[in-house]
Design a protein around this motif. Structure first.
Motif, PDB file in Angstrom:
ATOM      1  N   ALA A  12      -0.910 -10.954  -6.835  1.00 50.25           N
ATOM      2  CA  ALA A  12      -2.332 -10.930  -6.891  1.00 50.25           C
ATOM      3  C   ALA A  12      -3.099 -10.669  -5.579  1.00 50.25           C
ATOM      4  O   ALA A  12      -2.584 -11.284  -4.572  1.00 50.25           O
ATOM      5  CB  ALA A  12      -2.911 -12.562  -7.583  1.00 50.25           C
ATOM      6  N   PRO A  13      -4.316 -10.391  -5.429  1.00 55.15           N
ATOM      7  CA  PRO A  13      -4.993 -10.361  -4.130  1.00 55.15           C
ATOM      8  C   PRO A  13      -5.389 -11.360  -3.560  1.00 55.15           C
ATOM      9  O   PRO A  13      -5.934 -11.404  -2.308  1.00 55.15           O
ATOM     10  CB  PRO A  13      -6.330  -9.350  -4.608  1.00 55.15           C
ATOM     11  CG  PRO A  13      -6.259  -9.537  -6.241  1.00 55.15           C
ATOM     12  CD  PRO A  13      -5.063 -10.034  -6.582  1.00 55.15           C
ATOM     13  N   ASP A  14      -5.516 -12.461  -4.326  1.00 53.92           N
ATOM     14  CA  ASP A  14      -5.835 -13.828  -3.643  1.00 53.92           C
ATOM     15  C   ASP A  14      -5.093 -14.844  -3.788  1.00 53.92           C
ATOM     16  O   ASP A  14      -4.258 -15.090  -4.787  1.00 53.92           O
ATOM     17  CB  ASP A  14      -7.087 -14.250  -4.374  1.00 53.92           C
ATOM     18  CG  ASP A  14      -8.313 -13.195  -3.808  1.00 53.92           C
ATOM     19  OD1 ASP A  14      -8.745 -13.072  -3.001  1.00 53.92           O
ATOM     20  OD2 ASP A  14      -8.797 -12.712  -5.157  1.00 53.92           O
ATOM     21  N   GLY A  15      -4.871 -15.657  -2.776  1.00 58.93           N
ATOM     22  CA  GLY A  15      -3.918 -16.985  -2.670  1.00 58.93           C
ATOM     23  C   GLY A  15      -3.403 -17.187  -1.470  1.00 58.93           C
ATOM     24  O   GLY A  15      -3.073 -16.366  -0.643  1.00 58.93           O
ATOM     25  N   MET A  16      -2.786 -18.615  -1.359  1.00 60.12           N
ATOM     26  CA  MET A  16      -2.363 -19.227  -0.282  1.00 60.12           C
ATOM     27  C   MET A  16      -0.732 -18.826   0.018  1.00 60.12           C
ATOM     28  O   MET A  16      -0.234 -18.865  -0.956  1.00 60.12           O
ATOM     29  CB  MET A  16      -2.701 -20.573  -0.073  1.00 60.12           C
ATOM     30  CG  MET A  16      -2.419 -21.279   1.104  1.00 60.12           C
ATOM     31  SD  MET A  16      -3.273 -20.751   2.714  1.00 60.12           S
ATOM     32  CE  MET A  16      -5.089 -20.806   1.973  1.00 60.12           C
ATOM     33  N   ILE A  17      -0.592 -18.545   1.113  1.00 64.27           N
ATOM     34  CA  ILE A  17       0.865 -18.109   1.442  1.00 64.27           C
ATOM     35  C   ILE A  17       1.421 -19.507   2.102  1.00 64.27           C
ATOM     36  O   ILE A  17       2.443 -20.129   1.631  1.00 64.27           O
ATOM     37  CB  ILE A  17       0.966 -16.931   2.295  1.00 64.27           C
ATOM     38  CG1 ILE A  17       0.642 -15.703   1.550  1.00 64.27           C
ATOM     39  CG2 ILE A  17       2.414 -16.957   2.650  1.00 64.27           C
ATOM     40  CD1 ILE A  17       0.506 -14.624   2.514  1.00 64.27           C
ATOM     41  N   VAL A  18       0.955 -19.818   3.102  1.00 68.99           N
ATOM     42  CA  VAL A  18       1.396 -21.147   3.711  1.00 68.99           C
ATOM     43  C   VAL A  18       0.212 -21.945   4.283  1.00 68.99           C
ATOM     44  O   VAL A  18      -0.660 -21.219   4.947  1.00 68.99           O
ATOM     45  CB  VAL A  18       2.667 -20.676   4.734  1.00 68.99           C
ATOM     46  CG1 VAL A  18       2.060 -19.998   5.663  1.00 68.99           C
ATOM     47  CG2 VAL A  18       2.998 -22.160   5.154  1.00 68.99           C
ATOM     48  N   GLU A  26     -13.235 -25.480   1.872  1.00 71.72           N
ATOM     49  CA  GLU A  26     -13.250 -25.260   3.633  1.00 71.72           C
ATOM     50  C   GLU A  26     -12.738 -26.613   4.041  1.00 71.72           C
ATOM     51  O   GLU A  26     -13.606 -27.484   4.499  1.00 71.72           O
ATOM     52  CB  GLU A  26     -14.679 -24.982   3.860  1.00 71.72           C
ATOM     53  CG  GLU A  26     -15.261 -23.498   3.478  1.00 71.72           C
ATOM     54  CD  GLU A  26     -16.715 -23.431   3.843  1.00 71.72           C
ATOM     55  OE1 GLU A  26     -17.500 -24.371   4.163  1.00 71.72           O
ATOM     56  OE2 GLU A  26     -17.057 -22.241   3.701  1.00 71.72           O
ATOM     57  N   PRO A  27     -11.308 -26.870   4.196  1.00 72.90           N
ATOM     58  CA  PRO A  27     -10.939 -27.967   4.724  1.00 72.90           C
ATOM     59  C   PRO A  27     -11.220 -28.256   6.141  1.00 72.90           C
ATOM     60  O   PRO A  27     -11.178 -27.445   7.012  1.00 72.90           O
ATOM     61  CB  PRO A  27      -9.401 -27.866   4.315  1.00 72.90           C
ATOM     62  CG  PRO A  27      -9.203 -26.414   4.609  1.00 72.90           C
ATOM     63  CD  PRO A  27     -10.460 -25.646   3.928  1.00 72.90           C
ATOM     64  N   ASP A  28     -11.332 -29.377   6.523  1.00 72.51           N
ATOM     65  CA  ASP A  28     -11.613 -29.822   8.073  1.00 72.51           C
ATOM     66  C   ASP A  28      -9.948 -30.084   8.509  1.00 72.51           C
ATOM     67  O   ASP A  28      -9.389 -30.864   7.765  1.00 72.51           O
ATOM     68  CB  ASP A  28     -12.501 -31.169   8.008  1.00 72.51           C
ATOM     69  CG  ASP A  28     -14.025 -30.558   7.877  1.00 72.51           C
ATOM     70  OD1 ASP A  28     -14.103 -29.550   8.280  1.00 72.51           O
ATOM     71  OD2 ASP A  28     -14.694 -31.619   7.935  1.00 72.51           O
ATOM     72  N   GLY A  29      -9.787 -29.583   9.478  1.00 73.16           N
ATOM     73  CA  GLY A  29      -8.396 -29.947  10.045  1.00 73.16           C
ATOM     74  C   GLY A  29      -7.271 -29.262   9.421  1.00 73.16           C
ATOM     75  O   GLY A  29      -7.229 -29.574   8.116  1.00 73.16           O
ATOM     76  N   GLY A  30      -6.674 -28.396  10.067  1.00 71.50           N
ATOM     77  CA  GLY A  30      -5.559 -27.774   9.542  1.00 71.50           C
ATOM     78  C   GLY A  30      -5.553 -26.186   9.766  1.00 71.50           C
ATOM     79  O   GLY A  30      -6.465 -25.634  10.492  1.00 71.50           O
ATOM     80  N   TRP A  31      -4.613 -25.372   9.100  1.00 67.24           N
ATOM     81  CA  TRP A  31      -4.697 -23.984   9.212  1.00 67.24           C
ATOM     82  C   TRP A  31      -4.035 -23.472   8.200  1.00 67.24           C
ATOM     83  O   TRP A  31      -3.456 -24.200   7.151  1.00 67.24           O
ATOM     84  CB  TRP A  31      -3.832 -23.680  10.626  1.00 67.24           C
ATOM     85  CG  TRP A  31      -2.283 -24.161  10.517  1.00 67.24           C
ATOM     86  CD1 TRP A  31      -1.867 -25.382  10.936  1.00 67.24           C
ATOM     87  CD2 TRP A  31      -1.353 -23.652   9.704  1.00 67.24           C
ATOM     88  NE1 TRP A  31      -0.795 -25.381  10.985  1.00 67.24           N
ATOM     89  CE2 TRP A  31       0.043 -24.487   9.950  1.00 67.24           C
ATOM     90  CE3 TRP A  31      -1.038 -22.426   9.089  1.00 67.24           C
ATOM     91  CZ2 TRP A  31       1.088 -24.266   9.629  1.00 67.24           C
ATOM     92  CZ3 TRP A  31       0.236 -22.401   8.530  1.00 67.24           C
ATOM     93  CH2 TRP A  31       1.214 -23.134   8.805  1.00 67.24           C
ATOM     94  N   GLY A  32      -4.228 -22.236   7.572  1.00 67.78           N
ATOM     95  CA  GLY A  32      -3.581 -21.689   6.642  1.00 67.78           C
ATOM     96  C   GLY A  32      -3.454 -19.985   6.676  1.00 67.78           C
ATOM     97  O   GLY A  32      -4.382 -19.442   7.587  1.00 67.78           O
ATOM     98  N   VAL A  33      -2.507 -19.513   6.020  1.00 65.82           N
ATOM     99  CA  VAL A  33      -2.296 -18.002   6.017  1.00 65.82           C
ATOM    100  C   VAL A  33      -2.388 -17.779   4.512  1.00 65.82           C
ATOM    101  O   VAL A  33      -1.450 -18.279   3.741  1.00 65.82           O
ATOM    102  CB  VAL A  33      -0.927 -17.574   6.637  1.00 65.82           C
ATOM    103  CG1 VAL A  33      -0.793 -16.199   6.605  1.00 65.82           C
ATOM    104  CG2 VAL A  33      -1.130 -18.047   8.094  1.00 65.82           C
ATOM    105  N   GLY A  34      -3.166 -16.634   3.914  1.00 66.08           N
ATOM    106  CA  GLY A  34      -3.134 -16.467   2.898  1.00 66.08           C
ATOM    107  C   GLY A  34      -3.754 -14.923   2.508  1.00 66.08           C
ATOM    108  O   GLY A  34      -4.100 -14.117   3.491  1.00 66.08           O
ATOM    109  N   LEU A  35      -4.142 -14.496   1.217  1.00 66.56           N
ATOM    110  CA  LEU A  35      -4.583 -13.111   0.935  1.00 66.56           C
ATOM    111  C   LEU A  35      -5.963 -13.686   0.415  1.00 66.56           C
ATOM    112  O   LEU A  35      -6.072 -14.193  -0.342  1.00 66.56           O
ATOM    113  CB  LEU A  35      -3.850 -12.565  -0.283  1.00 66.56           C
ATOM    114  CG  LEU A  35      -2.282 -12.140   0.250  1.00 66.56           C
ATOM    115  CD1 LEU A  35      -1.643 -11.376  -0.922  1.00 66.56           C
ATOM    116  CD2 LEU A  35      -2.300 -11.106   1.366  1.00 66.56           C
ATOM    117  N   HIS A  36      -6.883 -12.532   0.871  1.00 68.65           N
ATOM    118  CA  HIS A  36      -8.523 -12.741   0.423  1.00 68.65           C
ATOM    119  C   HIS A  36      -8.715 -11.431  -0.009  1.00 68.65           C
ATOM    120  O   HIS A  36      -8.850 -10.590   0.966  1.00 68.65           O
ATOM    121  CB  HIS A  36      -9.223 -13.382   1.398  1.00 68.65           C
ATOM    122  CG  HIS A  36     -10.607 -13.275   1.005  1.00 68.65           C
ATOM    123  ND1 HIS A  36     -10.889 -14.409   0.052  1.00 68.65           N
ATOM    124  CD2 HIS A  36     -11.534 -12.830   1.428  1.00 68.65           C
ATOM    125  CE1 HIS A  36     -12.169 -14.306  -0.239  1.00 68.65           C
ATOM    126  NE2 HIS A  36     -12.738 -13.247   0.644  1.00 68.65           N
TER     127      HIS A  36
END
Length: 88
Positions: A12-18, A26-36
């Motif tokens: 799918a074109p959207d979703g979090m990978i890790v 929009e979380p405060d504190g942290g990081w992420g890699v995903g598809l948008h």
């Protein structure tokens, strides 16, 4: 400084990978890699409103095809310190 890498097959074109953040828009504190919208996107946030950044690829990844992705970050707190790699 660190690298995040994974072998993925997006369905799918959207979703979090890790990520290392709360499951929020929009979380405060942290990081992420995903598809948008099919594009690989990485974000880093200490405080989303005034101390965060995100970078994404210019092109979307092909769905239903395997990809090797990698993100490097030099801890500079600048977008120029983030590099995204897709299939090499």
């Amino acid at each position: 400084r660190y690298t995040i890498a994974a072998r993925i097959m997006p369905k799918a074109p959207d979703g979090m990978i890790v990520s290392r953040a709360k499951d929020e828009h929009e979380p405060d504190g942290g990081w992420g890699v995903g598809l948008h919208n099919g594009k690989l996107r990485v974000y880093f946030a200490a405080r989303w409103l005034d101390d965060s950044l995100h970078v994404e690829t210019a092109e979307a990844l092909t769905l239903n095809q395997p990809h090797h992705i990698a993100v490097t970050y030099d801890s500079s707190r600048e977008a120029a310190g983030i590099k995204l790699y897709v299939d090499g």
